[in-house]
Design an enzyme around this catalytic site. Sequence first.
Site, short mmCIF file in Angstrom:
data_model
loop_
_atom_site.label_atom_id
_atom_site.label_comp_id
_atom_site.label_asym_id
_atom_site.label_seq_id
_atom_site.Cartn_x
_atom_site.Cartn_y
_atom_site.Cartn_z
N ASN A 164 37.35 33.96 41.74
CA ASN A 164 38.07 33.42 42.89
C ASN A 164 37.07 32.83 43.88
O ASN A 164 35.96 33.35 44.03
CB ASN A 164 38.87 34.52 43.59
CG ASN A 164 40.05 34.99 42.78
OD1 ASN A 164 40.56 34.29 41.91
ND2 ASN A 164 40.51 36.20 43.06
N ARG A 170 42.69 34.73 36.21
CA ARG A 170 41.33 34.92 35.72
C ARG A 170 41.32 35.72 34.43
O ARG A 170 40.58 35.40 33.51
CB ARG A 170 40.45 35.62 36.77
CG ARG A 170 40.14 34.72 37.96
CD ARG A 170 39.32 35.44 39.02
NE ARG A 170 40.07 36.59 39.50
CZ ARG A 170 39.56 37.79 39.77
NH1 ARG A 170 38.28 38.02 39.61
NH2 ARG A 170 40.32 38.76 40.20
#
Length: 96
Positions: free
Chosen positions: A39, A21
């Site tokens: 997520n 990320r």
Amino acid sequence: MGETVRRTIFVRGAVQGVGFRWWTRARALELGLVGHARNTADGRVEVVAQGPAEAVDALEALLRESPTTTRRPGHVESVVVQAGVPRDGTTGFVER
């Protein structure tokens, strides 16, 4: 500058807990995109990217590339893309 687009990109593989990320956010900011990377409960990372079509295309290509080419963390098994409608007032690119 080209047409503004919004896409939700679901990335499956070993992409949680490896800096994926953060890496995605850095690439998106370099490309001038807004949105987020987060997520999901099923182990994927959801990337929402909005900006010029060429820049969103470039981010999608980076997410698909071999990690040896991009130095991307993790291992991507598949990428699924959904087109969306651009939203006014969206700013920044964040990790959630």
